[in-house]
Design a protein around this motif. Sequence first.
Motif, PDB file in Angstrom:
ATOM      1  N   PHE A 117       0.832  -1.292  -0.101  1.00  0.00           N
ATOM      2  CA  PHE A 117      -0.039  -0.024   0.033  1.00  0.00           C
ATOM      3  C   PHE A 117       0.919   1.222   0.006  1.00  0.00           C
ATOM      4  CE2 PHE A 117      -2.540  -2.998   2.032  1.00  0.00           C
ATOM      5  CZ  PHE A 117      -3.862  -2.908   1.587  1.00  0.00           C
ATOM      6  N   THR A 118       0.283   2.432  -0.908  1.00  0.00           N
ATOM      7  CA  THR A 118       0.853   3.721  -0.480  1.00  0.00           C
ATOM      8  C   THR A 118      -0.634   4.557  -0.662  1.00  0.00           C
ATOM      9  OG1 THR A 118       3.135   3.510  -1.261  1.00  0.00           O
ATOM     10  CG2 THR A 118       1.815   5.672  -1.578  1.00  0.00           C
ATOM     11  N   LEU A 119      -0.923   5.274   0.502  1.00  0.00           N
ATOM     12  CA  LEU A 119      -2.013   5.644   0.400  1.00  0.00           C
ATOM     13  C   LEU A 119      -1.764   7.376   0.197  1.00  0.00           C
ATOM     14  CD1 LEU A 119      -3.641   4.446   3.498  1.00  0.00           C
ATOM     15  CD2 LEU A 119      -3.836   3.542   1.432  1.00  0.00           C
ATOM     16  N   SER A 120      -2.752   7.979  -0.413  1.00  0.00           N
ATOM     17  CA  SER A 120      -2.465   9.562  -0.639  1.00  0.00           C
ATOM     18  C   SER A 120      -1.306   9.637  -1.557  1.00  0.00           C
ATOM     19  CB  SER A 120      -2.558  10.206   0.359  1.00  0.00           C
ATOM     20  OG  SER A 120      -3.835  10.006   1.004  1.00  0.00           O
ATOM     21  N   ASP A 126      -4.882   6.246  -3.865  1.00  0.00           N
ATOM     22  CA  ASP A 126      -4.299   4.978  -3.083  1.00  0.00           C
ATOM     23  C   ASP A 126      -3.747   4.140  -4.163  1.00  0.00           C
ATOM     24  OD1 ASP A 126      -5.355   6.313  -0.794  1.00  0.00           O
ATOM     25  OD2 ASP A 126      -6.918   4.893  -0.392  1.00  0.00           O
ATOM     26  N   TRP A 127      -2.679   3.679  -3.802  1.00  0.00           N
ATOM     27  CA  TRP A 127      -1.916   2.412  -4.633  1.00  0.00           C
ATOM     28  C   TRP A 127      -1.944   1.183  -3.889  1.00  0.00           C
ATOM     29  CZ3 TRP A 127       3.238   5.239  -6.168  1.00  0.00           C
ATOM     30  CH2 TRP A 127       2.890   6.197  -7.114  1.00  0.00           C
ATOM     31  N   TYR A 128      -2.319   0.157  -4.597  1.00  0.00           N
ATOM     32  CA  TYR A 128      -2.315  -1.137  -3.628  1.00  0.00           C
ATOM     33  C   TYR A 128      -2.083  -2.187  -4.456  1.00  0.00           C
ATOM     34  CZ  TYR A 128      -7.242  -1.157  -4.752  1.00  0.00           C
ATOM     35  OH  TYR A 128      -8.569  -1.369  -5.417  1.00  0.00           O
ATOM     36  N   ASP A 129      -1.735  -3.322  -3.942  1.00  0.00           N
ATOM     37  CA  ASP A 129      -1.462  -4.761  -4.912  1.00  0.00           C
ATOM     38  C   ASP A 129      -1.334  -6.102  -3.816  1.00  0.00           C
ATOM     39  OD1 ASP A 129       1.564  -5.558  -5.040  1.00  0.00           O
ATOM     40  OD2 ASP A 129       1.216  -3.254  -5.002  1.00  0.00           O
ATOM     41  N   VAL A 130      -1.611  -7.107  -4.324  1.00  0.00           N
ATOM     42  CA  VAL A 130      -1.093  -8.200  -3.966  1.00  0.00           C
ATOM     43  C   VAL A 130       0.116  -8.683  -4.864  1.00  0.00           C
ATOM     44  CG1 VAL A 130      -1.543 -10.896  -3.788  1.00  0.00           C
ATOM     45  CG2 VAL A 130      -3.359  -9.024  -2.975  1.00  0.00           C
ATOM     46  N   SER A 131       1.264  -8.623  -4.173  1.00  0.00           N
ATOM     47  CA  SER A 131       2.364  -8.975  -4.759  1.00  0.00           C
ATOM     48  C   SER A 131       2.819 -10.504  -4.646  1.00  0.00           C
ATOM     49  CB  SER A 131       3.456  -8.047  -4.294  1.00  0.00           C
ATOM     50  OG  SER A 131       4.792  -8.356  -4.742  1.00  0.00           O
ATOM     51  N   LEU A 132       3.257 -10.858  -5.689  1.00  0.00           N
ATOM     52  CA  LEU A 132       4.001 -12.305  -5.844  1.00  0.00           C
ATOM     53  C   LEU A 132       5.336 -12.239  -6.228  1.00  0.00           C
ATOM     54  CD1 LEU A 132       0.978 -14.478  -7.494  1.00  0.00           C
ATOM     55  CD2 LEU A 132       1.575 -14.262  -5.219  1.00  0.00           C
ATOM     56  N   VAL A 133       5.747 -11.044  -6.339  1.00  0.00           N
ATOM     57  CA  VAL A 133       7.233 -10.687  -6.553  1.00  0.00           C
ATOM     58  C   VAL A 133       8.267 -11.242  -5.519  1.00  0.00           C
ATOM     59  CG1 VAL A 133       9.115  -8.873  -6.923  1.00  0.00           C
ATOM     60  CG2 VAL A 133       6.822  -8.428  -7.460  1.00  0.00           C
ATOM     61  N   ASP A 134       7.867 -11.656  -4.444  1.00  0.00           N
ATOM     62  CA  ASP A 134       8.660 -12.423  -3.357  1.00  0.00           C
ATOM     63  C   ASP A 134       7.995 -13.601  -3.460  1.00  0.00           C
ATOM     64  OD1 ASP A 134      10.172 -10.331  -3.049  1.00  0.00           O
ATOM     65  OD2 ASP A 134       9.132  -9.706  -1.017  1.00  0.00           O
ATOM     66  N   GLY A 135       7.396 -14.201  -4.299  1.00  0.00           N
ATOM     67  CA  GLY A 135       6.881 -15.697  -4.114  1.00  0.00           C
ATOM     68  C   GLY A 135       5.404 -15.497  -3.518  1.00  0.00           C
ATOM     69  N   TYR A 136       5.059 -17.007  -3.313  1.00  0.00           N
ATOM     70  CA  TYR A 136       3.718 -17.039  -2.755  1.00  0.00           C
ATOM     71  C   TYR A 136       3.830 -17.910  -1.530  1.00  0.00           C
ATOM     72  CZ  TYR A 136      -0.438 -19.872  -1.813  1.00  0.00           C
ATOM     73  OH  TYR A 136      -1.539 -20.534  -1.376  1.00  0.00           O
ATOM     74  N   ASN A 137       2.769 -17.739  -0.580  1.00  0.00           N
ATOM     75  CA  ASN A 137       2.697 -18.782   0.794  1.00  0.00           C
ATOM     76  C   ASN A 137       1.441 -18.693   1.115  1.00  0.00           C
ATOM     77  OD1 ASN A 137       2.691 -16.156   2.091  1.00  0.00           O
ATOM     78  ND2 ASN A 137       3.647 -17.037   3.921  1.00  0.00           N
ATOM     79  N   LEU A 138       0.700 -17.777   0.671  1.00  0.00           N
ATOM     80  CA  LEU A 138      -0.837 -17.784   1.346  1.00  0.00           C
ATOM     81  C   LEU A 138      -1.764 -17.282   0.424  1.00  0.00           C
ATOM     82  CD1 LEU A 138      -0.479 -16.974   5.189  1.00  0.00           C
ATOM     83  CD2 LEU A 138      -1.393 -18.850   4.367  1.00  0.00           C
ATOM     84  N   PRO A 139      -3.014 -17.672   0.136  1.00  0.00           N
ATOM     85  CA  PRO A 139      -3.840 -16.933  -0.797  1.00  0.00           C
ATOM     86  C   PRO A 139      -4.149 -15.710  -0.027  1.00  0.00           C
ATOM     87  CG  PRO A 139      -4.566 -19.262  -0.432  1.00  0.00           C
ATOM     88  CD  PRO A 139      -3.526 -19.012   0.459  1.00  0.00           C
ATOM     89  N   MET A 140      -4.618 -14.741  -0.831  1.00  0.00           N
ATOM     90  CA  MET A 140      -5.080 -13.174  -0.359  1.00  0.00           C
ATOM     91  C   MET A 140      -5.603 -12.394  -0.990  1.00  0.00           C
ATOM     92  SD  MET A 140      -2.248 -10.184   0.390  1.00  0.00           S
ATOM     93  CE  MET A 140      -1.217 -10.954   1.934  1.00  0.00           C
ATOM     94  N   SER A 141      -6.454 -11.557  -0.374  1.00  0.00           N
ATOM     95  CA  SER A 141      -7.469 -10.607  -1.426  1.00  0.00           C
ATOM     96  C   SER A 141      -7.216  -9.358  -0.437  1.00  0.00           C
ATOM     97  CB  SER A 141      -8.638 -11.051  -1.394  1.00  0.00           C
ATOM     98  OG  SER A 141      -9.284 -10.924  -0.397  1.00  0.00           O
TER      99      SER A 141
END
Length: 255
Positions: A117-120, A126-141
């Motif tokens: 997140f980066t708000l304002s 607001d900027w937001y995302d679910v990142s897999l750049v560091d890989g995956y370990n849990l489903p997320m929303s």
Amino acid sequence: MKSFAAAVALTFVSGATARTFTVYNNCPFTIWPAMFTDLNAGSAAPNQATGWQQDRYQAVSFNVPDNWTAGRIWGRRDCDFSSNPGPNSCLDGGCNGGLECDPHTGTGVPPATVAEFTLSAAGGSDWYDVSLVDGYNLPMSITNNVGCNVADCPVDLGPNCPSAIQGPYDSSGFPVGCKTACKAGLAPDPRNDPYCCTGSHDTAATCPSSGVLYYNYFKGNCPNSYAYAYDESSGTALWTCSSGLNADYTITFCP
């Protein structure tokens, strides 16, 4: 993630209201959420510990400043902080500091699914995302209360993860993580890595998704996620929401 690392800290405006963030553990097991603020990008931080235990189906809510910049929230699995607390206290997602991540170095050990997140931010969004750049370990929303887009990776990427990047594994041998080719170190030269976008591959033009090994596995299964360093060109990686809507956000594990 390139855009977050380059984010410019915004000046806090007196009287600005905080947002409410809720972390919900919809997994049928205990997790240990963690949070990190890049203090090089901004000093505003949520009024919540940088790590805590959260039982299944439990919700935790806290206030986040309107100008939270380069913030990260992720989950940790199978943790034991009773001896030698630190990055190896959890099967995946551990951080320097143990239960509470160090505010300067506790960014988390890959593989880990990360809410960013980066708000304002610039442009009044607001900027937001679910990142897999560091890989995956849990489903997320990531959802919100004002109708802006959902960012997510709602499926378990562990079981079908290609063998070269699969793991770690729990005590039963079940894969609880999936590394990216970058984090798995599959390139011959880490200083000139087409999977990590380093060296001669350090621009969007010289690091296209077509050259990133296993990109299609992550993006194909989780199209609304940020799947590699320059994934914004996909149009479904970095999401925005008007800051004027003062959105509250919910991060759900195992949505």
